[in-house]
Enzyme design. Sequence first.
Site, PDB file in Angstrom:
ATOM      1  N   ARG A  66      -1.642  55.975 -13.375  1.00 13.38           N
ATOM      2  CA  ARG A  66      -1.593  57.418 -13.130  1.00 13.38           C
ATOM      3  C   ARG A  66      -1.405  58.205 -14.416  1.00 13.38           C
ATOM      4  NH1 ARG A  66       0.935  54.942  -8.872  1.00 13.38           N
ATOM      5  NH2 ARG A  66       2.945  55.181  -9.871  1.00 13.38           N
ATOM      6  N   GLU A 103      12.305  43.771 -13.722  1.00 15.44           N
ATOM      7  CA  GLU A 103      13.505  43.374 -12.984  1.00 15.44           C
ATOM      8  C   GLU A 103      13.475  41.867 -12.701  1.00 15.44           C
ATOM      9  OE1 GLU A 103      15.976  44.644  -8.967  1.00 15.44           O
ATOM     10  OE2 GLU A 103      14.148  45.706  -9.499  1.00 15.44           O
TER      11      GLU A 103
END
Length: 182
Positions: A66, A103
Amino acid sequence: MSASAGLRELLLSRIADVPDHPQPGVVFKDITPLLDDPAAFGALTEAFAELCERHRVDKVVGLEARGFILAAPVAIRAGVGFVPVRKAGKLPRATLRQAYELEYGTAEIEIHADALAPGERVLVIDDVLATGGTADASLQLIRRAGAEVAGVAVLLELEFLAGRQRLEPGLKGAPLEVLITV
């Protein structure tokens, strides 16, 4: 920099919350309604182009995917070059690659090795600052290319994910420009 009240209201009114996407418990911030509104998209483009002028930018970097959509019209409006930062293996010529921690695991991003010249001032543009990993890795790529980080600009900062804290050391004093913090 945060958006003026009017700009903030316009942009927020065009960002849809999608509950439980891509997994239960996550509220996805969908900017496609903003992109579909020429007034809102134009106002966002203008706000980022003003940052390019303020920070004397030579090029803008858009982060996949994006960030490409937001950064390309900003580059045109500001009269500067556009450089895509892609996931590893997507660019066709010689690249610089940077790994970073997620993560759970790692990821890699790349830019073309000849995309930035030494001394060029570069503004990184993305839609959302979440954990800050991709943005931080892009700063490392920019500096490895010999260019100077003029700053990072994002539409939305998801404050609860603490991306700002992860990104701050890599900014090395360059500004983080956030239009809206949620």
